[in-house]
Design an enzyme around this catalytic site. Structure first.
Site, PDB file in Angstrom:
ATOM      1  N   CYS A 171      -6.026  -1.441  -3.213  1.00 21.04           N
ATOM      2  CA  CYS A 171      -4.623  -1.822  -3.399  1.00 21.04           C
ATOM      3  C   CYS A 171      -4.420  -3.333  -3.342  1.00 21.04           C
ATOM      4  O   CYS A 171      -3.416  -3.832  -3.819  1.00 21.04           O
ATOM      5  CB  CYS A 171      -3.741  -1.109  -2.380  1.00 21.04           C
ATOM      6  N   ASP A 211      -9.662   0.089   1.392  1.00 20.25           N
ATOM      7  CA  ASP A 211      -8.551  -0.798   1.785  1.00 20.25           C
ATOM      8  C   ASP A 211      -9.046  -1.603   2.986  1.00 20.25           C
ATOM      9  O   ASP A 211     -10.082  -1.284   3.571  1.00 20.25           O
ATOM     10  CB  ASP A 211      -7.331   0.080   2.146  1.00 20.25           C
ATOM     11  N   ARG A 266       1.637  -1.756 -10.722  1.00 23.59           N
ATOM     12  CA  ARG A 266       2.733  -1.736  -9.753  1.00 23.59           C
ATOM     13  C   ARG A 266       4.055  -2.023 -10.472  1.00 23.59           C
ATOM     14  O   ARG A 266       5.089  -1.416 -10.202  1.00 23.59           O
ATOM     15  CB  ARG A 266       2.503  -2.800  -8.647  1.00 23.59           C
ATOM     16  N   HIS A 315       2.337   4.316   1.881  1.00 25.65           N
ATOM     17  CA  HIS A 315       2.561   3.277   0.861  1.00 25.65           C
ATOM     18  C   HIS A 315       2.697   3.983  -0.496  1.00 25.65           C
ATOM     19  O   HIS A 315       1.837   3.862  -1.379  1.00 25.65           O
ATOM     20  CB  HIS A 315       1.403   2.276   0.862  1.00 25.65           C
ATOM     21  N   ARG A 326      10.034  -2.813   3.411  1.00 25.94           N
ATOM     22  CA  ARG A 326       8.666  -2.870   3.939  1.00 25.94           C
ATOM     23  C   ARG A 326       8.791  -3.169   5.427  1.00 25.94           C
ATOM     24  O   ARG A 326       9.326  -4.203   5.822  1.00 25.94           O
ATOM     25  CB  ARG A 326       7.836  -3.955   3.240  1.00 25.94           C
ATOM     26  N   GLN A 379       2.390   2.176  -4.063  1.00 30.48           N
ATOM     27  CA  GLN A 379       1.036   1.835  -4.500  1.00 30.48           C
ATOM     28  C   GLN A 379       0.379   3.032  -5.185  1.00 30.48           C
ATOM     29  O   GLN A 379      -0.348   2.883  -6.162  1.00 30.48           O
ATOM     30  CB  GLN A 379       0.200   1.388  -3.290  1.00 30.48           C
TER      31      GLN A 379
HETATM   32  N1  NVA Z   1      -3.179  -0.930   4.614  1.00 31.17           N
HETATM   33  C1  NVA Z   1      -2.743  -2.253   4.218  1.00 31.17           C
HETATM   34  C2  NVA Z   1      -2.137  -2.202   2.850  1.00 31.17           C
HETATM   35  C3  NVA Z   1      -1.656  -3.536   2.334  1.00 31.17           C
HETATM   36  C4  NVA Z   1      -1.016  -3.443   0.986  1.00 31.17           C
HETATM   37  C5  NVA Z   1      -1.722  -2.758   5.236  1.00 31.17           C
HETATM   38  O1  NVA Z   1      -0.880  -1.969   5.666  1.00 31.17           O
HETATM   39  O2  NVA Z   1      -1.789  -3.924   5.592  1.00 31.17           O
HETATM   40  N1   CP Z   2      -0.871  -3.729  -2.471  1.00 36.86           N
HETATM   41  C1   CP Z   2       0.230  -4.324  -1.962  1.00 36.86           C
HETATM   42  O1   CP Z   2       1.186  -3.662  -1.549  1.00 36.86           O
HETATM   43  O2   CP Z   2       0.188  -5.672  -1.977  1.00 36.86           O
HETATM   44  P1   CP Z   2       1.224  -6.675  -1.271  1.00 36.86           P
HETATM   45  O3   CP Z   2       1.002  -6.542   0.220  1.00 36.86           O
HETATM   46  O4   CP Z   2       0.847  -8.030  -1.791  1.00 36.86           O
HETATM   47  O5   CP Z   2       2.611  -6.282  -1.629  1.00 36.86           O
END
Ligand code: NVA
Ligand code: CP
Length: 297
Positions: A256, A216, A284, A131, A104, A134
């Site tokens: 998500c 989101d 997930r 992502h 990540r 997800q």
């Molecule tokens: N779009 C959000 C998704 C978090 C799971 C982010 O990147 O923070």
């Molecule tokens: N939806 C998701 O990826 O959640 P986290 O940021 O908690 O991993």
């Protein structure tokens, strides 16, 4: 066989995606039955997190344990990656010790560079652009409620962000229509490359008659400084009861998570009867176990 990576949904063929989703449902049933299923005994997943996470970390870590393997959490605060060791050197070293790596990070280029230098499967656990993990859970959840998704429509409300781009790829692979409700300035720049995606500046038009409404956060991780401007730009795109009323009466709601009640979604929608967010979050685990079994097993 050449190593497979999972950096975006486009790394899968439609048939592979369908197989993974089918397997995810089977693994959910195995998990619920309490039966042990440990095909990854002795296998180790490395997990590099340069951004925060609850679901991704816990689902990968629990998933590896349930499959009989182990997962190692790696933070840039504690590893040499955080002190400037090149991505490619890290990828080569970890390839000699691990069976797969999940990352990540911020720039999507970080995962593509890592994958190019790695000799083990690399999984994108979220970048600024995509992502895909997800989406496995989201598609599994939508299919569990609706069966074949071909010809259905979903509305994406709010930011044209990493999640939105993964939804655009999903629409191509699964044959549904994605209607993005988003201000022009925040729409994905490559919309025209996606035959199954439409953009509507009007949130009501985007949602009209759809089977699923998805949103989101308005300021993703790393964009916190823009929150004020984004809150103003996205306010008309909040998913609330009034907007949900433009969709089909039976339309589902997904997010998500983490969610901000009162911003991108009202409490009555996310905590209401059309919301499937808790099932979506649980999936997930099952969807990524299917992914790990396929990539590592
Ligand atoms: N779009 C959000 C998704 C978090 C799971 C982010 O990147 O923070
Ligand atoms: N939806 C998701 O990826 O959640 P986290 O940021 O908690 O991993």
């Amino acid at each position: 066989m050449p190593i497979r990576h999972f950096l975006t949904l486009a790394d899968l063929s439609a048939a592979e995606l369908h197989n993974l989703l089918r397997r995810a449902e089977q693994l959910r049933a195995v998990h619920e039955s309490g039966a042990l299923h440990e095909p990854l005994r002795g296998r180790v997943l490395g997990m590099i997190f340069e951004k925060s996470s609850t679901r991704t970390r816990v689902s990968f870590e629990a998933g590896m344990s349930q499959l009989g393997g182990n997962a190692i959490f790696l933070s840039p605060r504690d590893t040499q990656l955080g002190r400037g060791e090149p991505i490619e050197d890290t990828a080569r070293v970890l390839s000699g010790m691990l069976d797969a790596v999940m990352i990540r990070t911020f720039a999507h280029e970080n995962v593509t560079r890592f994958a190019q230098a790695a000799s083990i499967p690399v999984i994108n656990g979220l970048t600024d652009d995509h992502h895909p993990c997800q989406l496995l859970a989201d598609l599994q959840t939508w299919q569990a409620h609706r069966g074949d998704l071909t010809g259905l429509s979903a509305a994406w409300l709010g930011d044209g962000n990493n999640m939105c781009r993964s939804w655009m790829q999903a629409a191509e692979l699964m044959g549904f229509t994605l209607r993005i409700g988003c201000p022009d300035d925040y729409a994905p720049h490559d919309l025209n490359d996606f035959a199954n995606t439409q953009h509507h500046a009007s949130p009501q038009q985007a949602v009209a008659g759809v089977d699923l409404v998805v949103t989101d956060v308005w300021a993703s991780m790393g964009m916190e400084d823009e929150a004020k401007a984004r809150n103003a730009a996205f306010a008309p795109y909040q998913v609330n009861a009034e907007l949900m009323a433009c969709a089909q009466a039976q339309a589902l709601f997904m997010h998500c998570l983490p969610a901000h009640r009162g911003e991108e979604v009202s409490a009555e929608v996310i905590d209401g009867p059309q919301s499937v967010v808790w099932e979506e979050a649980e999936n997930r685990l099952h969807a990524q176990k299917a992914l790990l079994e396929w990539l590592v097993g």
